[in-house]
Scaffold this active site. Structure first.
Site, short mmCIF file in Angstrom:
data_model
loop_
_atom_site.label_atom_id
_atom_site.label_comp_id
_atom_site.label_asym_id
_atom_site.label_seq_id
_atom_site.Cartn_x
_atom_site.Cartn_y
_atom_site.Cartn_z
N HIS A 8 -3.91 -8.72 7.00
CA HIS A 8 -4.37 -7.49 6.36
C HIS A 8 -5.06 -7.85 5.05
O HIS A 8 -5.16 -9.03 4.67
CB HIS A 8 -3.18 -6.56 6.13
CG HIS A 8 -3.57 -5.15 5.78
ND1 HIS A 8 -4.58 -4.48 6.42
CD2 HIS A 8 -3.07 -4.28 4.85
CE1 HIS A 8 -4.70 -3.27 5.91
NE2 HIS A 8 -3.80 -3.12 4.95
N HIS A 13 0.13 5.56 12.99
CA HIS A 13 -0.74 5.22 11.86
C HIS A 13 -2.19 5.59 12.17
O HIS A 13 -3.09 4.76 12.16
CB HIS A 13 -0.63 3.72 11.53
CG HIS A 13 -1.16 3.35 10.18
ND1 HIS A 13 -2.47 2.99 9.97
CD2 HIS A 13 -0.55 3.25 8.97
CE1 HIS A 13 -2.66 2.70 8.69
NE2 HIS A 13 -1.50 2.85 8.06
N HIS A 66 0.85 -1.19 0.00
CA HIS A 66 0.00 0.00 0.00
C HIS A 66 0.89 1.25 0.00
O HIS A 66 1.88 1.33 0.74
CB HIS A 66 -0.94 0.00 1.21
CG HIS A 66 -2.09 -0.94 1.04
ND1 HIS A 66 -2.88 -1.36 2.10
CD2 HIS A 66 -2.60 -1.55 -0.08
CE1 HIS A 66 -3.82 -2.18 1.64
NE2 HIS A 66 -3.67 -2.31 0.34
N ASP A 87 0.85 4.28 1.12
CA ASP A 87 1.19 5.10 2.28
C ASP A 87 2.33 4.49 3.09
O ASP A 87 2.84 5.11 4.02
CB ASP A 87 -0.04 5.33 3.17
CG ASP A 87 -0.71 4.04 3.63
OD1 ASP A 87 -0.80 3.10 2.84
OD2 ASP A 87 -1.16 3.99 4.80
N HIS A 88 2.76 3.29 2.68
CA HIS A 88 3.88 2.63 3.35
C HIS A 88 5.13 2.52 2.47
O HIS A 88 6.16 2.03 2.95
CB HIS A 88 3.46 1.24 3.82
CG HIS A 88 2.41 1.27 4.88
ND1 HIS A 88 2.68 1.15 6.22
CD2 HIS A 88 1.07 1.44 4.77
CE1 HIS A 88 1.56 1.24 6.91
NE2 HIS A 88 0.56 1.41 6.05
#
Length: 307
Positions: free
Chosen positions: A143, A264, A65, A67-68
């Site tokens: 996840h 987070h 993802h 944002d990571h």
């Protein structure tokens, strides 16, 4: 400056805010540094934090993802600018390989960076590297896409006791001779020392609460853990495969974690005090023993000293 500390470069989740950048966490471990989950804007956050990327020996990414990991090209460009010559492995789950290779290609930086993936057996951890004498391992979390949690374990050692050394007549340079040789003038190292537990660090990002979280956190001196939601939105947390502050704090106490760093955070919560209150209450309800830190961008959090 502590020899072992976490520099928090970003604490937002899916969307950054005016006060929170996307993810980014720099772990200083003796002379080495490990960069975890460089989200968009990490290069700029490094500048704000006043840290250098020249000592970053490896990058650990939990999942694909953006944002990571979208800050990876900028970080590699920064490394090239600062003249990094050493190889930089980029650890990640196998499913993220092509996505991360594309980001490395976009960077087109003069850095020897290589995506090194792992695929731990179900329900187990896989050792992937050694950092400053400590073992770095990874295991799958729960996840929406394959995601890894990471853990760093320092082997146990021995600590010399000054009173025992004095009684044995050993001081100054002789202490090092004894440490290296194991024995000096009939005195054994174990006779004048005590066994010392190694330090442990755990890193858990996007996941539901699971057995993997408990295993990664077990006995850790510091746990960096996502807490995207507050408990009043626990249904959303489960739907999107995330944790709440209450879940993270309860898991930390149950695992015997000494210092919990929450991060987070969803942009839906403008007041970090809500996370402080929820996690503190959860720690008390679970029996206490864990210190809670609700991270803010550019915080520096020390790994607790050895017991």
């Amino acid at each position: 400056m502590s020899a072992r500390e976490l520099v928090v470069l970003g604490t937002a989740s899916q969307a950054p805010t005016r006060t929170r950048n996307h993810n980014g966490y720099l772990l200083r471990w003796d002379g080495d540094s490990v960069l975890f989950d460089p989200g968009e804007g990490t290069q700029r956050q490094v500048v704000h934090a006043g840290v250098s990327v020249t000592r970053v020996k490896r990058i650990c990414i939990t999942h694909a993802h953006n944002d990571h990991c979208l800050g990876l090209p900028g970080v590699l460009a920064r490394m090239a600018l600062e003249g990094v010559q050493h190889r930089v492995p980029i650890h990640a789950p196998r499913a993220a390989r092509e996505h991360l290779r594309a980001l490395v290609a976009v960077a087109d930086a003069a850095v020897d960076a290589e995506v090194v993936t792992c695929d731990p057996p179900e329900g187990a951890a896989e050792e992937i590297a050694v950092v400053g004498g400590a073992r770095l391992s990874a295991r799958y979390l729960d996840h929406r896409v394959p995601a890894l949690g990471y853990r760093l374990d320092e082997p146990p050692g021995r600590h010399f006791v000054p009173e025992l050394l004095a009684a044995a007549g050993i001081s100054g340079p002789d202490v090092r001779v004894l440490a290296e040789g194991g024995e000096l003038r009939g005195v054994r190292a174990e006779d004048v020392s005590e066994r010392r537990r190694g330090q442990s660090f755990a890193f858990v990002m996007d996941t539901r609460m699971s057995a993997a979280v408990a295993d990664l956190a077990r006995g850790a001196d510091m746990l960096v853990c996502e807490s995207t939601f507050l408990d009043r939105d626990a249904d959303l947390a489960d739907r999107y495969a995330h944790m709440t502050a209450r879940q993270a704090a309860t898991a930390a106490v149950d695992a015997g974690v000494r210092r919990l760093v929450l991060t987070h955070f969803s942009q839906r919560y403008p007041d970090p005090g809500e996370f402080v209150a929820e996690a503190t209450l959860a720690v008390a309800d679970a029996g206490g023993g864990t210190e809670v830190v609700v991270a803010a961008d550019l915080d520096v959090v020390e790994v607790p000293p050895r017991r």
